[in-house]
Motif scaffolding. Sequence first.
Motif, PDB file in Angstrom:
ATOM      1  N   PHE A  38       0.880  -1.176   0.000  1.00  7.74           N
ATOM      2  CA  PHE A  38       0.000   0.000   0.000  1.00  7.74           C
ATOM      3  C   PHE A  38       0.920   1.230   0.000  1.00  7.74           C
ATOM      4  N   PRO A  39       0.401   2.432  -0.209  1.00  7.16           N
ATOM      5  CA  PRO A  39       1.291   3.599  -0.323  1.00  7.16           C
ATOM      6  C   PRO A  39       2.193   3.782   0.894  1.00  7.16           C
ATOM      7  N   GLY A  40       1.806   3.241   2.021  1.00  4.66           N
ATOM      8  CA  GLY A  40       2.606   3.401   3.228  1.00  4.66           C
ATOM      9  C   GLY A  40       3.650   2.306   3.439  1.00  4.66           C
ATOM     10  N   THR A  41       3.792   1.386   2.480  1.00  5.61           N
ATOM     11  CA  THR A  41       4.797   0.325   2.613  1.00  5.61           C
ATOM     12  C   THR A  41       6.196   0.935   2.652  1.00  5.61           C
ATOM     13  N   LYS A  42       6.952   0.603   3.691  1.00  2.94           N
ATOM     14  CA  LYS A  42       8.275   1.217   3.864  1.00  2.94           C
ATOM     15  C   LYS A  42       9.387   0.248   3.491  1.00  2.94           C
ATOM     16  N   THR A  43      10.459   0.807   2.918  1.00  2.00           N
ATOM     17  CA  THR A  43      11.624   0.007   2.552  1.00  2.00           C
ATOM     18  C   THR A  43      12.848   0.901   2.470  1.00  2.00           C
ATOM     19  N   ASP A  44      14.028   0.289   2.666  1.00  2.00           N
ATOM     20  CA  ASP A  44      15.274   1.026   2.448  1.00  2.00           C
ATOM     21  C   ASP A  44      16.035   0.420   1.278  1.00  2.00           C
ATOM     22  N   ASN A  45      15.346  -0.373   0.467  1.00  2.00           N
ATOM     23  CA  ASN A  45      16.042  -1.117  -0.579  1.00  2.00           C
ATOM     24  C   ASN A  45      16.276  -0.344  -1.876  1.00  2.00           C
ATOM     25  N   GLN A  77      12.276  -5.651   4.837  1.00  2.00           N
ATOM     26  CA  GLN A  77      13.611  -5.650   5.467  1.00  2.00           C
ATOM     27  C   GLN A  77      14.710  -5.434   4.421  1.00  2.00           C
ATOM     28  N   PRO A  78      15.838  -4.841   4.834  1.00  2.00           N
ATOM     29  CA  PRO A  78      16.967  -4.705   3.912  1.00  2.00           C
ATOM     30  C   PRO A  78      17.404  -6.083   3.394  1.00  2.00           C
ATOM     31  N   ARG A  79      17.750  -6.128   2.100  1.00  2.00           N
ATOM     32  CA  ARG A  79      18.128  -7.404   1.483  1.00  2.00           C
ATOM     33  C   ARG A  79      19.608  -7.703   1.705  1.00  2.00           C
ATOM     34  N   THR A  80      19.917  -8.967   1.953  1.00  2.00           N
ATOM     35  CA  THR A  80      21.331  -9.350   2.055  1.00  2.00           C
ATOM     36  C   THR A  80      21.904  -9.612   0.660  1.00  2.00           C
ATOM     37  N   SER A  81      21.058  -9.975  -0.290  1.00  2.00           N
ATOM     38  CA  SER A  81      21.487 -10.156  -1.676  1.00  2.00           C
ATOM     39  C   SER A  81      20.273 -10.023  -2.568  1.00  2.00           C
TER      40      SER A  81
END
Length: 319
Positions: A38-45, A77-81
């Motif tokens: 949804f528009p509020g989905t958060k990520t640092d990727n 979550q941040p991806r490891t690969s």
Amino acid sequence: MNTKKDHNSATAGMVTEVSGASYIVISEDGTEFRARTFPGTKTDNGDTSLVAVGDRVELKLIETGTALFEAVIAFVQPRTSALTRKREVRRNRSKEKTQVIAANIDQLVVVVSAYDPLLSTRLIDRYLVFAESEQLETIIVVNKMDLEDSPETRELMKPYKALGYTIFYTSAEEQRGMKRLKKALAGKLSAFSGHSGVGKSTLINQLFGHERLKTGETNEKTGKGLHTTSNSVMLLLPGGGYIIDTPGIREFNLSDITRENLRFYFKEFLTFMPDCTYSSCTHTVEPGCAIQGAVESGLIDSERYESYLAIYDSIDQQS
Ligand SMILES: Nc1nc2c(ncn2[C@@H]2O[C@H](COP(=O)(O)OP(=O)(O)OP(=O)(O)O)[C@@H](O)[C@H]2O)c(=O)[nH]1
Ligand SMILES: [Mg+2]
Ligand SMILES: [Zn+2]
């Protein structure tokens, strides 16, 4: 049977299936949820796929009732690969977007066949360069050993054994070597990749003991059309661990591999490189090249070096 969590509670899980903008997420206790962003989905990727198969996500559960979705993805979550490919942006064909095929992969399983198609070490080397560039653990599976179990096949694989890669000889047809392979997959996220026709799907079906790939495309639980256009699915192995069948290397995004950094992805080159006469040595034609010297004295496998030259030539200098 698993029971659904309370309305509005949060839970964590892994994305096992992507179908357009909808996802199947399996929580830590094994419950499956149909989820959407949804528009509020958060990520640092960054500027890649928001959600991909293999992503670890935090869910916010929503009232199910007759609604199609049971949860929204609150955080990725941040991806490891990330295994990626380049995709044209639909509305702007000159633009490319990086699409994540699979996230958080622990190991790449390179599948080749001893025969039909013939074993190609050039192709293995391309996969290994890719795996080294992504810092992925790699295992090599030589399938169809029932067709060609000759000393030559094992001879061809010797340099890879010497480099420390784990090699499995299998026959999916005769169910040979499957137990060892299963063990190597337990507890990990593994991506299967290899030339078309080498037997990836057959191997995966054998690992399940039944035809799993086809059933993976239609969801037994919902029975809805939600999954029919699914492009990647992560399958939970009976012995633990997840596997994903990926497209071939031609589909992979190799744009991070340049003429300058290619040398680092042939790991046997590393100890010799400092001894080249020129610090900018490309290890192709220069005099006093320690790599060429090592090839001549048999310390570096000449076929591996040929692969280096072939890949070097194939890399566009501009990229
Ligand atoms: N003789 C023999 N045939 C095999 C073996 N494994 C797979 N095959 C056959 O090889 C053909 C291709 O197998 P697939 O499993 O579809 O190959 P794949 O790697 O999934 O191919 P793509 O999906 O096109 O990438 C099929 O006809 C299989 O029956 C094996 O160990 N021995
Ligand atoms: Mg297949
Ligand atoms: Zn050199």
